[in-house]
Scaffold this active site. Sequence first.
Site, PDB file in Angstrom:
ATOM      1  N   GLU A   1     -37.554 -10.118 -14.852  1.00  0.00           N
ATOM      2  CA  GLU A   1     -36.812  -9.576 -13.716  1.00  0.00           C
ATOM      3  C   GLU A   1     -37.313  -8.195 -13.306  1.00  0.00           C
ATOM      4  O   GLU A   1     -37.479  -7.316 -14.154  1.00  0.00           O
ATOM      5  CB  GLU A   1     -35.327  -9.475 -14.104  1.00  0.00           C
ATOM      6  CG  GLU A   1     -34.411  -9.115 -12.959  1.00  0.00           C
ATOM      7  CD  GLU A   1     -34.324 -10.217 -11.906  1.00  0.00           C
ATOM      8  OE1 GLU A   1     -34.249 -11.402 -12.265  1.00  0.00           O
ATOM      9  OE2 GLU A   1     -34.328  -9.866 -10.708  1.00  0.00           O
ATOM     10  N   ASP A   2     -37.512  -8.027 -12.028  1.00  0.00           N
ATOM     11  CA  ASP A   2     -37.794  -6.714 -11.440  1.00  0.00           C
ATOM     12  C   ASP A   2     -38.955  -5.975 -12.093  1.00  0.00           C
ATOM     13  O   ASP A   2     -38.875  -4.769 -12.367  1.00  0.00           O
ATOM     14  CB  ASP A   2     -36.515  -5.863 -11.389  1.00  0.00           C
ATOM     15  CG  ASP A   2     -35.550  -6.375 -10.319  1.00  0.00           C
ATOM     16  OD1 ASP A   2     -35.845  -7.428  -9.697  1.00  0.00           O
ATOM     17  OD2 ASP A   2     -34.504  -5.748 -10.094  1.00  0.00           O
TER      18      ASP A   2
ATOM     19  N   ASP B   1     -37.559 -14.540 -11.914  1.00  0.00           N
ATOM     20  CA  ASP B   1     -36.505 -14.813 -10.943  1.00  0.00           C
ATOM     21  C   ASP B   1     -36.846 -14.290  -9.549  1.00  0.00           C
ATOM     22  O   ASP B   1     -36.462 -14.890  -8.545  1.00  0.00           O
ATOM     23  CB  ASP B   1     -35.209 -14.179 -11.445  1.00  0.00           C
ATOM     24  CG  ASP B   1     -34.022 -14.636 -10.647  1.00  0.00           C
ATOM     25  OD1 ASP B   1     -33.981 -15.835 -10.307  1.00  0.00           O
ATOM     26  OD2 ASP B   1     -33.140 -13.811 -10.353  1.00  0.00           O
ATOM     27  N   ASP B   2     -37.558 -13.178  -9.483  1.00  0.00           N
ATOM     28  CA  ASP B   2     -37.893 -12.628  -8.157  1.00  0.00           C
ATOM     29  C   ASP B   2     -38.869 -13.544  -7.429  1.00  0.00           C
ATOM     30  O   ASP B   2     -38.768 -13.734  -6.220  1.00  0.00           O
ATOM     31  CB  ASP B   2     -38.473 -11.216  -8.308  1.00  0.00           C
ATOM     32  CG  ASP B   2     -37.454 -10.282  -8.905  1.00  0.00           C
ATOM     33  OD1 ASP B   2     -36.412 -10.067  -8.278  1.00  0.00           O
ATOM     34  OD2 ASP B   2     -37.671  -9.804 -10.039  1.00  0.00           O
TER      35      ASP B   2
ATOM     36  N   LYS C   1     -27.391  -9.462 -14.611  1.00  0.00           N
ATOM     37  CA  LYS C   1     -27.819 -10.868 -14.491  1.00  0.00           C
ATOM     38  C   LYS C   1     -27.270 -11.682 -15.662  1.00  0.00           C
ATOM     39  O   LYS C   1     -26.875 -12.844 -15.488  1.00  0.00           O
ATOM     40  CB  LYS C   1     -29.341 -10.959 -14.418  1.00  0.00           C
ATOM     41  CG  LYS C   1     -29.896 -10.339 -13.127  1.00  0.00           C
ATOM     42  CD  LYS C   1     -30.777 -11.266 -12.299  1.00  0.00           C
ATOM     43  CE  LYS C   1     -31.088 -10.660 -10.949  1.00  0.00           C
ATOM     44  NZ  LYS C   1     -31.737 -11.514  -9.989  1.00  0.00           N
TER      45      LYS C   1
ATOM     46  N   ARG D   1     -39.634  -2.084 -10.886  1.00  0.00           N
ATOM     47  CA  ARG D   1     -39.267  -2.288  -9.471  1.00  0.00           C
ATOM     48  C   ARG D   1     -37.844  -2.820  -9.440  1.00  0.00           C
ATOM     49  O   ARG D   1     -37.612  -4.010  -9.400  1.00  0.00           O
ATOM     50  CB  ARG D   1     -40.244  -3.265  -8.800  1.00  0.00           C
ATOM     51  CG  ARG D   1     -40.167  -3.347  -7.312  1.00  0.00           C
ATOM     52  CD  ARG D   1     -38.953  -4.112  -6.782  1.00  0.00           C
ATOM     53  NE  ARG D   1     -39.062  -5.555  -6.848  1.00  0.00           N
ATOM     54  CZ  ARG D   1     -38.021  -6.384  -7.044  1.00  0.00           C
ATOM     55  NH1 ARG D   1     -36.793  -5.915  -7.252  1.00  0.00           N
ATOM     56  NH2 ARG D   1     -38.196  -7.684  -7.071  1.00  0.00           N
TER      57      ARG D   1
ATOM     58  N   ASN E   1     -32.564  -5.773  -1.191  1.00  0.00           N
ATOM     59  CA  ASN E   1     -31.393  -5.177  -1.840  1.00  0.00           C
ATOM     60  C   ASN E   1     -31.704  -3.752  -2.276  1.00  0.00           C
ATOM     61  O   ASN E   1     -32.870  -3.431  -2.509  1.00  0.00           O
ATOM     62  CB  ASN E   1     -31.024  -6.006  -3.086  1.00  0.00           C
ATOM     63  CG  ASN E   1     -30.641  -7.419  -2.731  1.00  0.00           C
ATOM     64  OD1 ASN E   1     -29.887  -7.641  -1.799  1.00  0.00           O
ATOM     65  ND2 ASN E   1     -31.172  -8.381  -3.467  1.00  0.00           N
TER      66      ASN E   1
ATOM     67  N   TYR F   1     -23.263  -6.688  -9.719  1.00  0.00           N
ATOM     68  CA  TYR F   1     -24.568  -7.105  -9.211  1.00  0.00           C
ATOM     69  C   TYR F   1     -24.812  -6.334  -7.915  1.00  0.00           C
ATOM     70  O   TYR F   1     -24.166  -5.321  -7.661  1.00  0.00           O
ATOM     71  CB  TYR F   1     -24.499  -8.640  -9.033  1.00  0.00           C
ATOM     72  CG  TYR F   1     -25.796  -9.349  -8.801  1.00  0.00           C
ATOM     73  CD1 TYR F   1     -26.893  -9.129  -9.615  1.00  0.00           C
ATOM     74  CD2 TYR F   1     -25.917 -10.271  -7.766  1.00  0.00           C
ATOM     75  CE1 TYR F   1     -28.086  -9.801  -9.396  1.00  0.00           C
ATOM     76  CE2 TYR F   1     -27.102 -10.958  -7.555  1.00  0.00           C
ATOM     77  CZ  TYR F   1     -28.186 -10.708  -8.373  1.00  0.00           C
ATOM     78  OH  TYR F   1     -29.360 -11.380  -8.152  1.00  0.00           O
TER      79      TYR F   1
HETATM   80  N1  LIG Z   1     -32.139 -11.698  -1.928  1.00  0.00           N
HETATM   81  C1  LIG Z   1     -32.685 -11.894  -3.099  1.00  0.00           C
HETATM   82  O1  LIG Z   1     -32.271 -12.781  -3.860  1.00  0.00           O
HETATM   83  C2  LIG Z   1     -33.839 -11.066  -3.540  1.00  0.00           C
HETATM   84  C3  LIG Z   1     -34.191  -9.911  -2.893  1.00  0.00           C
HETATM   85  N2  LIG Z   1     -35.267  -9.175  -3.313  1.00  0.00           N
HETATM   86  C4  LIG Z   1     -35.539  -7.922  -2.616  1.00  0.00           C
HETATM   87  O2  LIG Z   1     -36.791  -7.991  -1.980  1.00  0.00           O
HETATM   88  C5  LIG Z   1     -37.341  -6.692  -1.888  1.00  0.00           C
HETATM   89  C6  LIG Z   1     -38.802  -6.777  -2.274  1.00  0.00           C
HETATM   90  O3  LIG Z   1     -38.946  -7.230  -3.599  1.00  0.00           O
HETATM   91  P1  LIG Z   1     -40.380  -7.619  -4.150  1.00  0.00           P
HETATM   92  O4  LIG Z   1     -40.989  -8.683  -3.334  1.00  0.00           O
HETATM   93  O5  LIG Z   1     -40.268  -7.912  -5.584  1.00  0.00           O
HETATM   94  O6  LIG Z   1     -41.133  -6.242  -3.924  1.00  0.00           O
HETATM   95  P2  LIG Z   1     -42.658  -5.942  -3.860  1.00  0.00           P
HETATM   96  O7  LIG Z   1     -42.797  -4.504  -4.141  1.00  0.00           O
HETATM   97  O8  LIG Z   1     -43.409  -6.918  -4.699  1.00  0.00           O
HETATM   98  O9  LIG Z   1     -43.065  -6.240  -2.334  1.00  0.00           O
HETATM   99  C7  LIG Z   1     -42.705  -5.470  -1.233  1.00  0.00           C
HETATM  100  C8  LIG Z   1     -43.537  -5.930  -0.054  1.00  0.00           C
HETATM  101  O10 LIG Z   1     -43.022  -5.330   1.119  1.00  0.00           O
HETATM  102  C9  LIG Z   1     -44.080  -4.728   1.828  1.00  0.00           C
HETATM  103  N3  LIG Z   1     -43.589  -3.566   2.569  1.00  0.00           N
HETATM  104  C10 LIG Z   1     -43.044  -2.444   2.089  1.00  0.00           C
HETATM  105  N4  LIG Z   1     -42.732  -1.611   3.092  1.00  0.00           N
HETATM  106  C11 LIG Z   1     -43.075  -2.246   4.223  1.00  0.00           C
HETATM  107  C12 LIG Z   1     -43.011  -1.902   5.591  1.00  0.00           C
HETATM  108  N5  LIG Z   1     -42.506  -0.741   5.993  1.00  0.00           N
HETATM  109  N6  LIG Z   1     -43.470  -2.792   6.500  1.00  0.00           N
HETATM  110  C13 LIG Z   1     -43.983  -3.973   6.112  1.00  0.00           C
HETATM  111  N7  LIG Z   1     -44.069  -4.345   4.827  1.00  0.00           N
HETATM  112  C14 LIG Z   1     -43.622  -3.493   3.903  1.00  0.00           C
HETATM  113  C15 LIG Z   1     -45.099  -4.318   0.795  1.00  0.00           C
HETATM  114  O11 LIG Z   1     -46.351  -4.157   1.422  1.00  0.00           O
HETATM  115  P3  LIG Z   1     -47.695  -3.801   0.637  1.00  0.00           P
HETATM  116  O12 LIG Z   1     -48.038  -5.069  -0.114  1.00  0.00           O
HETATM  117  O13 LIG Z   1     -48.660  -3.484   1.710  1.00  0.00           O
HETATM  118  O14 LIG Z   1     -47.373  -2.663  -0.265  1.00  0.00           O
HETATM  119  C16 LIG Z   1     -45.012  -5.524  -0.149  1.00  0.00           C
HETATM  120  O15 LIG Z   1     -45.834  -6.553   0.312  1.00  0.00           O
HETATM  121  C17 LIG Z   1     -36.489  -5.803  -2.784  1.00  0.00           C
HETATM  122  O16 LIG Z   1     -35.667  -5.001  -1.973  1.00  0.00           O
HETATM  123  C18 LIG Z   1     -35.640  -6.755  -3.571  1.00  0.00           C
HETATM  124  O17 LIG Z   1     -34.374  -6.222  -3.844  1.00  0.00           O
HETATM  125  C19 LIG Z   1     -36.057  -9.576  -4.352  1.00  0.00           C
HETATM  126  C20 LIG Z   1     -35.736 -10.715  -5.045  1.00  0.00           C
HETATM  127  C21 LIG Z   1     -34.586 -11.516  -4.710  1.00  0.00           C
HETATM  128  C1  LIG Z   2     -31.670 -10.106  -6.278  1.00  0.00           C
HETATM  129  C2  LIG Z   2     -32.863  -9.635  -6.935  1.00  0.00           C
HETATM  130  O1  LIG Z   2     -33.324 -10.226  -7.890  1.00  0.00           O
HETATM  131  C3  LIG Z   2     -33.517  -8.455  -6.438  1.00  0.00           C
HETATM  132  O2  LIG Z   2     -33.096  -7.913  -5.424  1.00  0.00           O
HETATM  133  O3  LIG Z   2     -34.510  -8.050  -7.056  1.00  0.00           O
HETATM  134 MG   LIG Z   3     -34.757  -9.015  -8.936  1.00  0.00          MG
END
Ligand SMILES: NC(=O)C1=CN([C@@H]2O[C@H](COP(=O)(O)OP(=O)(O)OC[C@H]3O[C@@H](n4cnc5c(N)ncnc54)[C@H](OP(=O)(O)O)[C@@H]3O)[C@@H](O)[C@H]2O)C=CC1
Ligand SMILES: CC(=O)C(=O)O
Ligand SMILES: [Mg+2]
Length: 593
Positions: free
Chosen positions: A275-276, A298-299, A204, A186, A442, A132
């Site tokens: 997922e993703d 899940d996200d 997963k 993504r 991540n 993972y």
């Molecule tokens: N710990 C955990 O369990 C999990 C972690 N994650 C992690 O979260 C991260 C994001 O995932 P996800 O939400 O699906 O991704 P998205 O692509 O949906 O969202 C990313 C967001 O971050 C913003 N962003 C990107 N760059 C910047 C920056 N430089 N400054 C400010 N804002 C910024 C984007 O802005 P804009 O909207 O303007 O493009 C967008 O709103 C990934 O790295 C993923 O691995 C996800 C799920 C679970």
């Molecule tokens: C952990 C997870 O689901 C992610 O980083 O997208």
């Molecule tokens: Mg994910």
Amino acid sequence: MTATLEKATVNGEERSVHGVKDVTKPGDPGTRTAEVRSIMEHGHAPLIWNPDMNKGTAFTAEERKEKGLEGLLPPIVETIELQAERVMLQLRNDCGTDLARYVLLYQLGTHNRALLYYVLINNLEELAPIVYTPIVGEACQKFDRIYRSAMGMFFDAFAQRGHFRKMLDNWPSHNVQIIVVSDGSRILGLGDLGVNGMGIPLGKIQLYVAGGGFHPEHSLPAIIDSGTNTKDNIEDKFYFGNKKPRLSQEESVAAVEEFCMAVHDKWPNCLVQFEDFETSLAFAILEKMRNRLLCFNDDIQGTGAVVTTGFLNGMKAQGTPLGEAKVVFYGAGSSAVGVASMIARLIELDAKISAEDARKAIFMVDSKGLITTSRGDKLPSHKQQMARRDDTPNMKDLREIIEYVKPHALIGLSGAGPMFKQDAIEELCHHVEKPLVFPLSNPTDKAEITAEHAYEWTHGQAIFASGSPFKPYEYEGNMLVPGQANNVLIFPGVGFGAVMSKAKKVTDEMMLAAARALADFVSPEDIKRGKLYPDIKDLRAVSAVVATKVAEEALSQGLGSMEAPSEGLHKFITDRMWDPRKPSLNLSRTVGL
Ligand SMILES: NC(=O)C1=CN([C@@H]2O[C@H](COP(=O)(O)OP(=O)(O)OC[C@H]3O[C@@H](n4cnc5c(N)ncnc54)[C@H](OP(=O)(O)O)[C@@H]3O)[C@@H](O)[C@H]2O)C=CC1
Ligand SMILES: CC(=O)C(=O)O
Ligand SMILES: [Mg+2]
């Protein structure tokens, strides 16, 4: 190529032999697998070539004799414990890199699933970072390079639309209960990896089995190939997905819908975990499917629950009443909006305030700065719900935002790497003694801050949790242990609870019940010390508790159709978690069979 072999007797059981459509006459050389050849010649397969039935050197003398395995294995009969010790020796001593460790485990899964899971279950803390995040990220980036053999299904949205239902019949399991599906658009914070994203559904699913208790034969990792917009993939000779630009959003959603309806038709009680998927697809798919079959994203929802747990316990650790809490989110995509909505719901319920007032606790920052309705750009619907509607000024600089908001928690879900700078973190400490600092992106190099910087810049005061694991850090003689806030603490239990209770759908209430169960797993003493989450090594016990609460909630909402078990739900659920030491194909113990 004449006949198609569809049924065979294996281990006294009639089983389908799938994916082998070109079987010719007995004795013909060629494309037949050893398993099929043996079935035809001896009436059964050499079990050592079937990953679900193989026990390797653990086959007893009697089994070897009875199953035609004599001579195919070294003479000594070993225990699974010794076999696992050998695997760990190889992982620790013979693999130069973590990617090589990933490949070793991947290969083990293709020939002895019970051993893979025995190893994973008993070494989860050491191996979760391999199968993972973070290493699965590198594995996905190189998936077409390290590929060995198929362990999941690929659905081609260009060439196979209309055939997904029939294709599911090729999967060699008659009862799938859990599917993780992505389109690779993504992957973690790594962007569009196309079908190379298959590593995520694989990883997963491994955690659903090792951590949640699903039987591996009841699982299916899947990827839908809707193209890729990553130039490197399109130009790479090894890339094995369609080398075409991504389909439109409408076509991509339609492909996922066909997939879901095919699954629902074949396995009506199966849970599909999305997922993703990239942001707009993730929301569109969830919206379209959530009331039509058992599914969740899940996200959005799993992350929502796991971070709500950390927030709930974090506010207890700080002594901040929920009604007064304020949170800044750095990132406003699928995961951040999922988390923000669940935290707002928790505040509304527990602080007994209106939904509108609860939303005032949330401040979201995207790539353009703080999200307000007065900012001047057209906000997509997922951002509108959490945008500031009051007189909050438009700001971009994180330190300034923190100075204005005075938040109790700073949560990074941007995928943008180390964006929490020293000035912002120091500003955080001006307003709260023990701020929650959660760099959740991540893999590791996408985290918004390292544990070292978080502890140094807060003088050891940060209550820290990250998405990928960080090592303990010594600050002024104290060993500070970073928490891990990852949806892995939630999804296995949510999935198992939903399937065990035979729920029709996954509701927000079920996710909130999961978050509360996870929060309650941590003792008040640990919370006081700033430990907000259980350890990954306890994942099975955690998942049993989460699954119990999720099942209870499904039943109380009238969505689950299981009979309430006389022994109590927790025991019922724990008893049904698959144990790799039990004989393979002992499927009668699991629900629905
Ligand atoms: N710990 C955990 O369990 C999990 C972690 N994650 C992690 O979260 C991260 C994001 O995932 P996800 O939400 O699906 O991704 P998205 O692509 O949906 O969202 C990313 C967001 O971050 C913003 N962003 C990107 N760059 C910047 C920056 N430089 N400054 C400010 N804002 C910024 C984007 O802005 P804009 O909207 O303007 O493009 C967008 O709103 C990934 O790295 C993923 O691995 C996800 C799920 C679970
Ligand atoms: C952990 C997870 O689901 C992610 O980083 O997208
Ligand atoms: Mg994910």
